[in-house]
Design an enzyme around this catalytic site. Sequence first.
Site, PDB file in Angstrom:
ATOM      1  N   CYS A  49       0.904  -1.207   0.231  1.00  0.00           N
ATOM      2  CA  CYS A  49       0.226  -0.139   0.151  1.00  0.00           C
ATOM      3  C   CYS A  49       0.169   1.458   0.046  1.00  0.00           C
ATOM      4  O   CYS A  49       1.408   1.172   0.699  1.00  0.00           O
ATOM      5  CB  CYS A  49      -1.084   0.105   0.745  1.00  0.00           C
ATOM      6  SG  CYS A  49      -1.422   1.361   1.420  1.00  0.00           S
ATOM      7  N   CYS A  52       0.181   3.072   3.330  1.00  0.00           N
ATOM      8  CA  CYS A  52       1.002   2.682   4.531  1.00  0.00           C
ATOM      9  C   CYS A  52       1.794   1.308   4.972  1.00  0.00           C
ATOM     10  O   CYS A  52       2.635   1.119   5.493  1.00  0.00           O
ATOM     11  CB  CYS A  52      -0.237   1.934   5.836  1.00  0.00           C
ATOM     12  SG  CYS A  52      -0.977   0.855   5.708  1.00  0.00           S
ATOM     13  N   CYS A  98      -7.199  -1.084   1.841  1.00  0.00           N
ATOM     14  CA  CYS A  98      -6.650  -1.752   2.016  1.00  0.00           C
ATOM     15  C   CYS A  98      -7.119  -2.065   3.496  1.00  0.00           C
ATOM     16  O   CYS A  98      -7.321  -0.495   4.407  1.00  0.00           O
ATOM     17  CB  CYS A  98      -5.055  -0.739   2.985  1.00  0.00           C
ATOM     18  SG  CYS A  98      -3.923  -1.197   4.333  1.00  0.00           S
ATOM     19  N   CYS A 121      -8.076  -5.363  -9.641  1.00  0.00           N
ATOM     20  CA  CYS A 121      -7.503  -4.521 -10.886  1.00  0.00           C
ATOM     21  C   CYS A 121      -7.759  -2.624  -9.598  1.00  0.00           C
ATOM     22  O   CYS A 121      -7.916  -1.830  -9.176  1.00  0.00           O
ATOM     23  CB  CYS A 121      -9.048  -3.752 -11.572  1.00  0.00           C
ATOM     24  SG  CYS A 121      -8.734  -2.665 -13.033  1.00  0.00           S
TER      25      CYS A 121
END
EC number: 1.8.4.12
Length: 143
Positions: A49, A52, A98, A121
Site C-alpha cells: 500500500c 501505509c 487497504c 484491478c
Amino acid sequence: MAQKMIEKSEEEWKKVLTPEQYHVLRQKGTERPFSGNLYYNKEKGVYTCAACGQELFSSDTKFESGTGWPSFYDVISSDRVRLKEDTSYFMNRIEVVCSRCGSHLGHVFEDGPVPTGKRYCINTVSLNFKKEGEEDKQGGERK
C-alpha cells in the site's frame, strides 16, 4: 496477519501523499489507464500500500488483463484488504481498500483467471513495489 490500524486526519494524509495519491487513495479517484509505471513491472516481489506500506499482492499473482491497470488474481492474505459495495457512477462494483489504513486501492471483479476467478484491478498510484530480496524502500509505515 494484518498490521495495526493507522488512523490519520485528511490533513495528515495530504502531507504524506502526493496530490495524485491523495486523490486516488483518499478520495477514491482513478488514474488514467496505462499511465502507471507498475503496470509494466515484470519483476518478482511484493506490492505494498502506497499510504501505509502493508504488503498486499505478490508478483506471482499479477497477470496481464489488458485493462490498463495492474491486475492480480489474489491477495497475499485475505485480512490485508476489505471489500465494500460501491454503487457510484450508476455501477455495481466491489471496492478494494487497504485493511490497515482504509485507503482506496481499486476494485475486484469476477472475471479473472484460475485458480480464483478474481481480477483485483488496482491503481498503480495506490501501490509501491518491494523487489524480491530488497528492503521496502518506504521503510514500512509512512510517518
